[in-house]
Design an enzyme around this catalytic site. Structure first.
Site, PDB file in Angstrom:
ATOM      1  N   ASP A   1      -5.952  -2.742  -7.050  1.00 47.53           N
ATOM      2  CA  ASP A   1      -5.294  -3.348  -6.262  1.00 47.53           C
ATOM      3  C   ASP A   1      -3.890  -1.606  -5.341  1.00 47.53           C
ATOM      4  O   ASP A   1      -3.573  -1.937  -3.877  1.00 47.53           O
ATOM      5  CB  ASP A   1      -4.650  -4.880  -6.205  1.00 47.53           C
ATOM      6  CG  ASP A   1      -4.444  -4.722  -4.302  1.00 47.53           C
ATOM      7  OD1 ASP A   1      -3.851  -4.735  -3.550  1.00 47.53           O
ATOM      8  OD2 ASP A   1      -2.739  -5.800  -4.623  1.00 47.53           O
TER       9      ASP A   1
ATOM     10  N   LYS B   1      -0.396   6.596   4.759  1.00 47.58           N
ATOM     11  CA  LYS B   1      -1.355   6.217   3.980  1.00 47.58           C
ATOM     12  C   LYS B   1      -2.359   5.242   5.154  1.00 47.58           C
ATOM     13  O   LYS B   1      -0.949   4.361   6.068  1.00 47.58           O
ATOM     14  CB  LYS B   1      -0.822   4.786   3.066  1.00 47.58           C
ATOM     15  CG  LYS B   1      -1.943   4.126   2.331  1.00 47.58           C
ATOM     16  CD  LYS B   1      -0.688   2.995   1.707  1.00 47.58           C
ATOM     17  CE  LYS B   1      -1.634   1.814   1.228  1.00 47.58           C
ATOM     18  NZ  LYS B   1      -0.990   0.734   0.405  1.00 47.58           N
TER      19      LYS B   1
ATOM     20  N   LYS C   1      -7.543  -9.357  -4.330  1.00 54.14           N
ATOM     21  CA  LYS C   1      -6.335 -10.205  -3.863  1.00 54.14           C
ATOM     22  C   LYS C   1      -6.160 -11.707  -3.523  1.00 54.14           C
ATOM     23  O   LYS C   1      -7.803 -12.191  -3.538  1.00 54.14           O
ATOM     24  CB  LYS C   1      -5.624  -9.967  -2.408  1.00 54.14           C
ATOM     25  CG  LYS C   1      -5.667  -8.888  -2.133  1.00 54.14           C
ATOM     26  CD  LYS C   1      -4.644  -7.811  -1.457  1.00 54.14           C
ATOM     27  CE  LYS C   1      -3.762  -6.651  -1.252  1.00 54.14           C
ATOM     28  NZ  LYS C   1      -2.696  -6.927  -2.060  1.00 54.14           N
TER      29      LYS C   1
ATOM     30  N   ARG D   1      -1.583   5.216  -3.611  1.00 59.65           N
ATOM     31  CA  ARG D   1      -1.228   6.017  -4.187  1.00 59.65           C
ATOM     32  C   ARG D   1      -2.583   6.449  -4.528  1.00 59.65           C
ATOM     33  O   ARG D   1      -2.337   8.016  -5.133  1.00 59.65           O
ATOM     34  CB  ARG D   1      -0.427   5.550  -5.834  1.00 59.65           C
ATOM     35  CG  ARG D   1      -1.303   4.557  -6.709  1.00 59.65           C
ATOM     36  CD  ARG D   1      -0.401   4.387  -7.847  1.00 59.65           C
ATOM     37  NE  ARG D   1       0.259   2.488  -6.983  1.00 59.65           N
ATOM     38  CZ  ARG D   1       1.022   1.861  -7.837  1.00 59.65           C
ATOM     39  NH1 ARG D   1       1.915   2.807  -9.109  1.00 59.65           N
ATOM     40  NH2 ARG D   1       1.762   0.474  -6.694  1.00 59.65           N
TER      41      ARG D   1
END
Length: 495
Positions: free
Chosen positions: A342, A260, A272, A346
Site C-alpha cells: 500500500d 504521482k 485496504k 513511492r
C-alpha cells in the site's frame, strides 16, 4: 465519457480609477467594500458613512465579513482586511466574501477599496478573482441533469488596482480547476489509459511535445519499482507520460514537475479495509496538480523550459500482485525489499524520478498524496515538503506564504537511512513500524534523484481535501499546489 475540461468561466474584469459617490449600480449587482481592520474609521469619510456605521452597530466587532443591504436594496459585503495580510489570509477572506454573494445569483459585483494600502488592495483584488473562478467552476457529475448556470458575469474594481495581476490569478485558477476536475472523476472514468489520452489531447492543444513510456519500454529499462505496482493490473495501460513546454527562444536545461498518478489504489496485497478504500480514485491528485501547474505556466508564457512527468498506474489486487518481502530492482539498479504494497506511491515515483534525473534538469518539484504521517504531523491546512537543498527550506516557506498555498518543510537527514536497512536488498521500501513515514518516504525517493539536482518533494496528502473548503477553494477537494508550483518554478529559475 472522457474528461471534458471547460477551463474558466467567462468573467469580465474591469478596473475603474474613480470611487463612486453613491451606490448607483445596475440592478442585480452587489458591492464588496474593502476596509482596513486597523482603520475602520475610514468608513466615516465615505458618502455612505452614517448609514454603514449605524448598520454595523448591530454586529459584534468580531464579525468579518458583514453582509447587509443598502437603502436601495443593494447587497453589500464589508470585508475588514487584516493589517498582517498574507496570501492565505487574502484568499480565505475572498472566499468568505464572494460565496454568499454568488449564491444570491448576482450578475455583477463591484469592489471598492478604502484600504489606503495599494499592495493590500491589489492582493485582495487578485484573491477575489481567484476565488470567483474557483466558486464558478463546476466539478464533473455523471448525470443527465443539466449543470446549473452561474449568474455572475462581471467584477468591477473601483480604486487603485492598477497593479493587480489578474493574468496570474486567472492562469493559476485554470490550472487549479483542471486539477480538481481530474481528481473528482470516478476511477472508471479516469483509468491510466483515459488519463493519457486526455493529457495528450491537451498537449496537442497547448503545443507541448509528448512521449509515453509504456510497460514494454519500462520493462526494457528495468523499472522494477514502477512495474511492481502494476503487476496485477488487468490492463497494460500504465506508464510514464512526459510532456515538454518549450517557450520561443528558451534554451538550457528544463525545470521538471513530477506527479504521482495512481488512478485507483486498492492497497494491493496489503488490501485496504473498510472506509479506507473510499476516495482512492483521488490518489492521482499529485499528477493532476503537476499537469495543472504546466497549464498555468503555459498561460503565463513562462520564459523557461518546463518538463512534466506523470506516473500513471493503478494498484490492483490479484494473483500476480507482489507480496511483502519481495525484492525488486529499480531503474537505477537499487534493490528494494517490499514491506507494504500500500506504499505504492513511492515505488512509481522512484523510477519516475530516476528517469527524470537522466535528463539532468535544473531542478525537480514532485507532488504526491503520499503518506498519512504528514496528515498526522500537520493536519489538513498545509502541505509537507522535503528538499535535498538545506538553503531552500526558508524559501519554500516564503513561496507558500506569498501564493497562499502554505508548505512546511521537514528534515532530510541521512541517519534516517539506518532505519531502512534491509537484510535482503539495498533498502527497505518503508519501515515496518514507527512514526515519521513522510520523512522515510522522502529518504527512499532521494536515492533516485541525482545529487547535483535540486529537488523539492511535496507530500500533499495533508491538503488534498479539507471539509468545507480552504483558502479560496469552496469545495472539499482542493487541487492544492498549482499556485505553489508556479511560485516555486519562478524561485528555482532564479537560482
Amino acid at each position: 465519457m472522457k474528461p471534458d475540461f471547460s477551463g474558466l468561466s467567462q468573467l469580465l474584469l474591469q478596473k475603474e480609477q474613480s470611487i463612486p459617490a453613491a451606490w448607483h449600480f445596475e440592478p442585480g449587482a452587489g458591492v464588496v467594500l474593502l476596509v482596513s481592520d486597523g482603520n475602520r474609521e475610514a468608513i466615516a469619510n465615505t458618502p455612505w458613512g452614517d448609514f454603514l456605521q449605524e448598520r454595523l452597530s448591530a454586529y459584534p466587532q468580531t464579525a468579518n465579513p458583514v453582509f447587509l443591504s443598502s437603502t436601495s436594496g443593494q447587497r453589500t459585503a464589508l470585508a475588514f482586511v487584516p493589517d498582517d495580510l498574507d496570501g492565505f489570509k487574502a484568499l480565505s477572506q475572498a472566499r468568505k466574501v464572494l460565496g454568499p454573494l454568488i449564491a444570491e445569483r448576482l450578475e455583477q459585483i463591484n469592489v471598492i477599496s478604502l484600504l489606503g494600502d495599494v499592495m493590500a488592495a491589489n492582493a485582495m483584488a487578485e484573491a477575489l478573482v481567484a476565488a470567483a473562478h474557483a466558486a464558478l467552476f463546476q466539478l464533473p457529475k455523471i448525470t443527465d441533469e443539466p449543470a446549473e448556470a452561474m449568474d455572475l458575469k462581471a467584477i468591477s474594481f473601483f480604486g487603485d488596482f492598477d497593479n493587480a495581476d489578474f493574468r496570474y490569478a486567472e492562469a493559476t485558477a485554470e490550472g487549479n480547476n483542471l486539477a480538481r476536475w481530474l481528481t473528482h472523476l470516478p476511477g472508471n472514468y479516469l483509468t491510466p489509459g483515459i488519463y493519457r489520452d486526455f493529457a495528450e489531447s491537451l498537449a496537442s492543444q497547448e503545443g507541448w511535445k509528448t512521449e509515453f513510456y509504456d510497460r514494454d519500454e519500462l520493462e526494457e529499462l528495468g523499472a522494477g519499482a514502477f512495474l511492481s505496482v502494476v503487476e496485477a493490473s488487468p490492463n497494460r495501460d500504465a506508464g510514464i507520460l512526459h510532456l515538454e513546454y518549450r517557450p520561443p527562444g528558451a534554451a538550457g536545461k528544463p525545470l521538471a514537475l513530477v506527479g504521482k498518478g495512481i488512478c485507483f489504489d486498492t492497497g494491493g496485497s496489503n488490501l485496504k479495509v473498510g472506509g479506507s478504500m473510499l476516495g482512492m480514485h483521488g490518489d492521482m491528485q499529485g499528477s493532476a496538480v503537476a499537469l495543472g501547474t504546466l497549464l498555468a505556466v503555459t498561460r503565463l508564457k513562462f520564459d523557461q523550459p518546463v518538463d512534466c512527468w506523470l506516473a500513471l498506474a493503478e494498484n490492483h489486487i490479484g494473483s500476480r500482485a507482489v507480496k511483502c518481502n519481495d525484492v525488486v530492482t529499480a531503474l537505477n539498479g537499487t534493490t528494494i525489499e517490499l514491506i507494504n504494497t500500500d506504499a505504492e506511491g513511492r515505488m512509481v515515483l522512484s523510477d519516475t524520478l530516476a528517469l527524470v534525473s537522466r535528463g539532468k534538469p535544473r531542478a525537480i518539484l514532485d507532488y504526491a498524496t503520499l503518506t498519512g504521517a504528514v496528515v498526522a504531523a500537520l493536519g489538513q491546512r498545509m502541505a509537507g515538503a522535503i528538499t535535498n537543498r538545506r538553503h531552500w527550506v526558508e524559501p519554500i516557506i516564503q513561496a507558500g506564504e506569498r501564493c497562499g498555498e502554505r508548505v512546511w518543510p521537514f528534515p532530510y537527514e541521512d541517519d534516517y537511512d539506518e532505519d531502512l536497512k534491509s537484510k535482503a536488498a539495498d533498502t527497505l521500501q518503508c519501515r515496518t513500524e514507527g512514526a515519521g513515514d513522510h520523512i522515510y518516504a522522502a529518504r527512499l525517493l532521494g536515492r533516485f534523484v541525482d545529487k547535483d539536482i535540486g529537488w523539492v518533494h511535496v507530500d500533499m496528502a495533508s491538503t488534498g481535501t479539507h471539509k468545507g473548503g480552504l483558502g479560496h477553494i469552496p469545495t472539499d477537494l482542493q487541487g492544492f499546489g498549482v499556485r505553489f508550483g508556479v511560485e516555486w518554478l519562478k524561485t528555482a529559475a532564479s537560482e
